[in-house]
Write a protein that holds these residues in place. Structure first.
Motif, mmCIF file in Angstrom:
data_model
loop_
_atom_site.group_PDB
_atom_site.id
_atom_site.type_symbol
_atom_site.label_atom_id
_atom_site.label_comp_id
_atom_site.label_asym_id
_atom_site.label_seq_id
_atom_site.Cartn_x
_atom_site.Cartn_y
_atom_site.Cartn_z
ATOM 1 N N GLY A 1 8.692 6.554 -2.780
ATOM 2 C CA GLY A 1 8.847 5.113 -2.671
ATOM 3 C C GLY A 1 9.397 4.674 -1.345
ATOM 4 O O GLY A 1 9.326 3.481 -1.005
ATOM 5 N N GLU A 2 9.950 5.613 -0.584
ATOM 6 C CA GLU A 2 10.461 5.300 0.760
ATOM 7 C C GLU A 2 9.705 6.098 1.824
ATOM 8 O O GLU A 2 9.140 5.540 2.755
ATOM 9 N N ASP A 3 9.712 7.425 1.657
ATOM 10 C CA ASP A 3 9.056 8.282 2.648
ATOM 11 C C ASP A 3 7.582 8.531 2.300
ATOM 12 O O ASP A 3 6.724 8.554 3.168
ATOM 13 N N PHE A 4 7.335 8.763 1.031
ATOM 14 C CA PHE A 4 5.960 8.953 0.559
ATOM 15 C C PHE A 4 5.776 8.150 -0.723
ATOM 16 O O PHE A 4 6.736 7.617 -1.291
ATOM 17 N N PHE A 5 4.523 8.078 -1.188
ATOM 18 C CA PHE A 5 4.209 7.223 -2.325
ATOM 19 C C PHE A 5 3.403 8.020 -3.349
ATOM 20 O O PHE A 5 2.654 8.926 -2.998
ATOM 21 N N LEU A 6 3.568 7.660 -4.622
ATOM 22 C CA LEU A 6 2.999 8.455 -5.710
ATOM 23 C C LEU A 6 2.348 7.542 -6.736
ATOM 24 O O LEU A 6 2.870 6.470 -7.061
ATOM 25 N N GLY A 7 1.207 7.963 -7.263
ATOM 26 C CA GLY A 7 0.540 7.170 -8.289
ATOM 27 C C GLY A 7 -0.321 8.024 -9.202
ATOM 28 O O GLY A 7 -0.472 9.240 -8.997
ATOM 29 N N PRO B 1 6.339 -0.819 -6.691
ATOM 30 C CA PRO B 1 5.397 -1.855 -6.237
ATOM 31 C C PRO B 1 4.611 -1.471 -4.989
ATOM 32 O O PRO B 1 3.431 -1.802 -4.871
ATOM 33 N N GLN B 2 5.238 -0.782 -4.032
ATOM 34 C CA GLN B 2 4.502 -0.403 -2.828
ATOM 35 C C GLN B 2 3.463 0.662 -3.136
ATOM 36 O O GLN B 2 2.326 0.599 -2.647
ATOM 37 N N ALA B 3 3.824 1.638 -3.957
ATOM 38 C CA ALA B 3 2.858 2.656 -4.353
ATOM 39 C C ALA B 3 1.700 2.023 -5.115
ATOM 40 O O ALA B 3 0.532 2.399 -4.933
ATOM 41 N N SER B 4 2.008 1.040 -5.955
ATOM 42 C CA SER B 4 0.965 0.354 -6.705
ATOM 43 C C SER B 4 0.005 -0.363 -5.760
ATOM 44 O O SER B 4 -1.222 -0.305 -5.937
ATOM 45 N N ALA B 5 0.547 -1.022 -4.757
ATOM 46 C CA ALA B 5 -0.297 -1.724 -3.783
ATOM 47 C C ALA B 5 -1.181 -0.748 -3.019
ATOM 48 O O ALA B 5 -2.358 -1.035 -2.760
ATOM 49 N N LEU B 6 -0.644 0.408 -2.664
ATOM 50 C CA LEU B 6 -1.423 1.410 -1.936
ATOM 51 C C LEU B 6 -2.513 2.007 -2.821
ATOM 52 O O LEU B 6 -3.637 2.264 -2.355
#
Length: 439
Positions: free
Chosen positions: A156-162, A189-194
């Protein structure tokens, strides 16, 4: 710019590099779909033969056109490797690895865990990791996320997961990866947007949901629905058969109702990677919450019983019609694939049928126009390398139709002494005879 902003910009202008881990029935079509939309895509697989096929532009999956694959490879949009060290090149990493069951019907997440550790060892800021492998609700957050964070980077900060569940349907010409609506969810929310930005660039429609847990539950629900309804018609087949009623005729008439009914069809058992396996992921997970999944487990019992039922019908027909014991019979199994018009043998009930027949002393062979040779399988390695034989019904005491491929000459089967049809393949083609028995 933040990691989120940088990756968002790369996804928007298609400069993001995509890595797909697992180049099977899910991974290869996805890799092709990504490359088709302009993403430079790198496929990863531990099987060097898949890398060799892709380098040569040869498709090994019916759903992927060899011409398109070759074109994407030639244009350098798509390549493949066995070297996980190249994961650092990828901005998006999609996991498409198997999630089988153990012999005790417990989830086997070893492929996800091993892959997660390979990614974690090379994880860098600004990457999006998406899991597509079907699993129980909570896997992305509780299993994969801690593995990825073990190296010190923060989700959520360095990398994103979904998570986005695969929805492939081998043999269905009406849909392919890019045209099937894609459920997507991110961990935050940022991972969701990505996730929406990435998959929205690859498929025609994305369906965002609130969390990876919900997305995981969507996939399980889809397959539980199918498993339960198939079990229902399998049980109806047994009931109506005892009454002298043809269940296929019943279904054909029932499906004329334009509301409140959806046709499902009986068969010799369940096949494919999803339906025989996924419901048990939910059963296993439910035990943690002290909830009994009686309905799902009953459906599993009925579907698991069907190969045994078919063998009993065959044995009885041999005895009553030919005065021949199953132990002395030569049986030709038509269809090794788990469904019609594909080469996919994952969890195919044909393997179980052959094993049961051999255990009763029968001599067996198989004919499948889509499967020239049986591959090595986890449950039935004893059939690895066995070749499909020519369709010569007169050379056998009985023919057992396990898969209703269109490429089979069903008219030729009328020369068989006995035909046991588990798919209504003969009647569906207007072929009837005293030597045909439905099972």
């Amino acid at each position: 710019m933040s990691s989120f902003e940088t990756l968002s910009a790369k996804l928007a202008d298609r400069s993001a590099r995509v890595g797909v881990i697992g180049l099977g029935y899910v991974g290869l079509p996805l890799a092709v779909a990504c490359a088709r939309q302009g993403f430079t895509t790198l496929g990863f697989d531990i099987d060097p033969s898949k890398e060799a096929h892709i380098r040569a532009g040869r498709s090994y999956i019916d759903a992927v056109s060899g011409d398109e694959l070759a074109g994407l490879v030639t244009s350098k949009r798509l390549s493949a490797t066995t070297a996980y060290d190249r994961l650092g090149e990828c901005d998006v990493v999609v996991i498409c690895v198997p999630t089988p069951l153990s012999r005790h019907r417990d989830p086997d997440l070893s492929f996800i865990e091993t892959t997660g550790r390979e990614i974690a060892a090379r994880l860098r800021p600004g990457q999006l990791v998406a899991l597509e492998s079907t699993t129980y609700p909570g896997t992305t957050r509780e299993v994969l996320k801690p593995i990825l964070e073990a190296g010190g980077l923060i989700c959520g900060e360095d990398f994103f997961l979904g998570f986005s569940p695969e929805r492939e349907d081998p043999g269905n010409a009406a849909f392919e990866t890019a045209t099937i609506p894609k459920v997507v969810a991110g961990d935050g929310p940022q991972a969701s947007a990505l996730m929406q930005a990435f998959y929205g660039a690859v498929v025609k429609q994305v369906v965002p949901v609130s969390s990876p847990d919900v997305a995981e539950a969507v996939k399980i629900t889809e397959n539980v629905f199918r498993a339960v309804n198939i079990a229902l018609v399998n049980e109806l087949k047994l009931i109506y058969g005892a009454m002298g009623i043809d269940v296929w005729e019943v279904i054909e008439a029932a499906k004329t109702k334009p509301f409140g009914y959806m046709p499902f069809y009986p068969g010799p058992g369940l096949g494919g990677h999803c339906i025989p396996i996924d419901p048990f992921y939910l059963t296993w997970r439910s035990r943690e919450f002290e909830i009994s999944t009686r309905f799902i487990e009953l459906a599993g019992e009925i579907n698991t019983f069907m190969p045994h039922h078919v063998v009993e019908v065959l044995a009885r027909a041999l005895d009553e019609r030919l005065k021949l014991a199953l132990s002395a019979a030569k049986i030709l199994v038509v269809g090794l694939a788990y469904k019609k018009n594909v080469a996919d043998v994952r969890e195919s009930p044909s393997f179980k049928l052959m094993a049961l027949l051999e255990a009763r002393g029968a001599s067996i062979a198989f004919h499948d126009p889509h499967v020239p040779q049986a591959p090595n399988t986890r449950e039935h390695p004893e059939y690895a390398g066995q070749a499909s034989v020519a369709l010569d019904p007169a050379a056998y005491d009985a023919v057992l139709i396990a898969t209703d491929h269109d490429a089979v000459d069903y008219g030729a089967l009328t020369s068989a002494r006995l035909v046991v049809d588990t798919r209504n393949a003969m009647a569906a083609r207007g072929i009837f005879g005293p030597n045909v028995v439905k099972a």
